[in-house]
Design a protein around this motif. Structure first.
Motif, PDB file in Angstrom:
ATOM      1  N   SER A 195       0.820  -1.217   0.000  1.00  0.00           N
ATOM      2  CA  SER A 195       0.000   0.000   0.000  1.00  0.00           C
ATOM      3  C   SER A 195       0.852   1.265   0.000  1.00  0.00           C
ATOM      4  CB  SER A 195      -0.918   0.015   1.223  1.00  0.00           C
ATOM      5  OG  SER A 195      -0.140   0.156   2.402  1.00  0.00           O
TER       6      SER A 195
ATOM      7  N   GLN B 213      -1.201  -6.717   2.520  1.00  0.00           N
ATOM      8  CA  GLN B 213      -1.584  -5.620   1.623  1.00  0.00           C
ATOM      9  C   GLN B 213      -1.365  -4.256   2.275  1.00  0.00           C
ATOM     10  OE1 GLN B 213      -2.302  -5.050  -1.524  1.00  0.00           O
ATOM     11  NE2 GLN B 213      -2.740  -2.911  -1.140  1.00  0.00           N
ATOM     12  N   SER B 214      -1.846  -4.073   3.505  1.00  0.00           N
ATOM     13  CA  SER B 214      -1.732  -2.764   4.145  1.00  0.00           C
ATOM     14  C   SER B 214      -1.151  -2.866   5.552  1.00  0.00           C
ATOM     15  CB  SER B 214      -3.098  -2.088   4.194  1.00  0.00           C
ATOM     16  OG  SER B 214      -4.007  -2.905   4.902  1.00  0.00           O
TER      17      SER B 214
END
Length: 138
Positions: A25, A114-115
């Motif tokens: 991200s 992902q984040s």
């Protein structure tokens, strides 16, 4: 799952090696440092530092006086508990880490999501997991 190991280049002097990377991200940038455990004269130890930008959680203490622009950071040193603190600015990592490729240096392994980023010290089991929305220390 394969792990990308960070090693030392062969040389007559054992120097620490570091790798900088960011979460997919882009909100978390990390520096993972491998310092040789046999180097008893060095002040450098195996550690990871992850800086978080645009987080929505409140750090456990405010930034140092006059440093409202300080970046929130989480640090895990081999053999120690993780801490939340501040750095003068975010690390400038440009290489994204990939979900299926944890990064390891010495006893410390970081697994990107992902984040979020989760880093663990295999020698103690201590870890942190940090994202824009939350953090966890253990």
């Amino acid at each position: 799952i394969a792990a990308a190991a960070i090693g030392l280049a062969p040389s007559s002097h054992a120097n620490p090696f570091s790798a900088q990377f960011q979460s997919p991200s882009g909100d978390i940038t990390c520096n993972l440092v491998n310092a040789p455990p046999q180097d008893t004269h060095s002040l450098v130890t195996n550690f990871v530092q992850c800086d978080i930008v645009n987080q929505t959680w409140v750090p456990p203490r405010p930034p140092p006086g006059g440093r409202a622009d300080a970046t929130t950071t989480v640090v895990l040193r081999r053999g120690q508990l993780p801490i939340v603190g501040y750095s003068p600015g975010a690390l400038a990592a440009t290489e994204p880490a990939y979900y299926d490729q944890p990064l390891s240096a010495g006893a410390i392994t970081c697994s990107p999501e992902q984040s979020a980023m989760r880093c663990t010290d295999a020698s103690t089991g201590h870890f942190f997991r940090v994202s824009r929305e939350s953090y966890e220390l253990g």
